[in-house]
Design an enzyme around this catalytic site. Structure first.
Site, short mmCIF file in Angstrom:
data_model
loop_
_atom_site.label_atom_id
_atom_site.label_comp_id
_atom_site.label_asym_id
_atom_site.label_seq_id
_atom_site.Cartn_x
_atom_site.Cartn_y
_atom_site.Cartn_z
CE LYS A 125 -3.62 -2.02 3.01
NZ LYS A 125 -4.82 -1.87 2.20
NE ARG A 166 -11.17 -10.25 -1.08
CZ ARG A 166 -11.63 -9.30 -1.88
NH1 ARG A 166 -12.13 -9.62 -3.06
NH2 ARG A 166 -11.61 -8.03 -1.51
#
Length: 455
Positions: free
Chosen positions: A233, A309
């Site tokens: 990020k 996830r």
């Protein structure tokens, strides 16, 4: 701190909560008009006795027609003088449970590194309110906030496990933890893959409470810090990533709320927390890797920053094997959810209309808002890449929260009903009862809906 109400003793001062334009209590006398009190939202008017001492107070609730715009307005009362105790007197049209909870939530302070515990005014529990139930809700929320607010250097996987063990000991729950290479032996390979690059080993925390009745399984995402992995990020996107374990923190807060209630005697509660740090090292999982999940489905990793996830998938598959009547996942999962609904209104996904309706009604009733979003089958092809069963990060960026929920649904097969909540876990600006920082979302809605869903 432990949130609590003050004893209702003779020296507790009356605190009248007043809608704008409503007549004031006769005891208020002429002083409010003389001082210009108009019951604006959060406005306080101290009422003197003939000797000039404080004899009571008025708290403005603002315009009744705009009440739906605001939550926990009674938290403004924490601005009353220190050392005082107050007996709230509430008007018609103000939810008494919410008002009572606001008085406790307004006392929250995060003091691990700076500042002191709340030492402001104290409040008796409003009449007609179950004080124990409200205290439990506030205590669960305080736990969630403390866990999220603690930075990753003091809230890594080991520390989150310690917090889970402490809660389990407090409420008499059983807890087991599977960590490091043992995850592979336990067939939890995607939790291991995501967390193996970190200094602190990945782990699955498994908590059980209750031995009879329907099964409720809660799965909370516990990414203690998310660098994004090799798809790292930028700094601005990494700034709040201590909150990426907000799903696990909210699950623990919910468990703390549930434990004192009769629900523990009526259901079997299981909390599964896949806990990792998504770090960068020579052992990081890579873009293009294909992972095999606990369920046997293969997953192509098209972005290592869609790691939540992956760990949830293994935990959901494990939970579904027991065929619980209800399984709920809580996760700070997608930025797409924030784009769609903002920070205050988390989306939730559920195929069962009755469960979804019960949850929606409960969420609005207890002012813990949620909004149902569709598990749109037409987007299933977006999570099906050419070389594996599933894609963890479909290209294009559209419907990102929906496709994430569709991905998770594949691993919840076996549960009677499945609900996924894509929460934010953070209060971006100061609001009554909600200082800027970590925030539980969805827990009180679940608590209120459970009796109807698992009746």
């Amino acid at each position: 701190m432990t949130p609590n109400f003050a004893p209702d003793t003779a020296d507790a001062l009356p605190l009248w909560a007043v809608w704008k334009g409503d007549p004031l209590a006769e005891q208020a006398g002429p002083w409010p008009a003389a001082s210009g009190f108009s019951a604006k939202l959060g406005e306080i008017c101290l009422l003197p006795n003939p000797s000039g001492e404080v004899a009571g107070a008025l708290l403005g609730l603002g315009d009744r027609a705009q009440a739906s715009r605001h939550r926990f307005v009674l938290a403004h009362a924490t601005a009353l003088p220190r050392g005082s105790t107050w007996r709230p007197i509430l008007p018609d049209g103000l939810d008494r449970d919410e008002a009572a909870l606001a008085l406790l939530l307004g006392q929250y302070r995060f003091t691990r590194y700076k500042g002191a515990a709340y030492d402001g005014p104290q409040f008796t529990c409003p009449e007609g309110v179950d004080a124990a139930r409200i205290r439990a809700q506030a205590a669960g929320e305080f736990l969630t906030r403390d866990l999220i607010n603690t930075p990753a250097n003091d809230m890594g996987p080991v520390d989150l496990e310690d917090a889970a063990r402490a809660l389990a000991g407090e409420i008499g729950a059983a807890i087991t933890v599977t960590a490091g290479p043992d995850l592979l032996d336990a067939n939890l390979p995607m939790i291991h893959a995501v967390g193996r690059a970190a200094e602190q080993a990945p782990r699955l925390i498994d908590i059980r409470l209750g031995t009879t009745g329907p099964r409720l399984t809660i799965v909370g995402k516990g990414v203690c810090f998310d660098t994004g992995g090799l798809d790292i990020k930028p700094p601005a996107s990494m700034a709040l990533m201590k909150k990426d374990m907000g799903g696990a923190a909210t699950a623990l807060g919910l468990l703390k709320m549930l434990a004192p209630t009769g629900a523990v005697q009526r259901m079997q509660i299981r909390v599964l927390l896949p806990v990792v740090e998504n770090s960068v090292s020579a052992t990081s999982f890579r873009p293009g890797d294909v992972l095999t999940s606990r369920k046997g489905l293969t997953v192509e990793v098209n972005n290592t920053d869609a790691e939540g996830r992956l760990i949830l998938a293994d935990a959901l598959a494990l939970g579904a094997e027991e065929k619980p009547e209800l399984m709920i996942s809580l996760a700070t999962l997608t930025g797409a959810a924030r784009v769609a609904l903002g920070p205050d209104l988390p989306p939730f996904y559920c195929d069962d209309d009755a469960t979804a309706d019960a949850l929606s009604r409960a969420a609005m009733a207890v002012r813990d808002p949620l909004w149902r979003m569709p598990l749109w089958d037409g987007y299933e092809s977006q999570i099906e890449p050419p070389i594996a069963d599933l894609d963890n990060a479909p290209s294009g960026g559209m419907a990102g929260s929906v496709t994430a929920a569709l991905f998770l649904r594949r691993f919840a097969e076996g549960a009677g009903r499945y609900v996924h909540m894509d929460i934010y876990g953070w209060q971006p600006v100061l609001a009554p009862g909600r200082p800027k920082g970590g925030l539980g979302q969805g827990a009180r809605a679940i608590l209120a809906a459970l009796p109807g869903i698992l009746a």
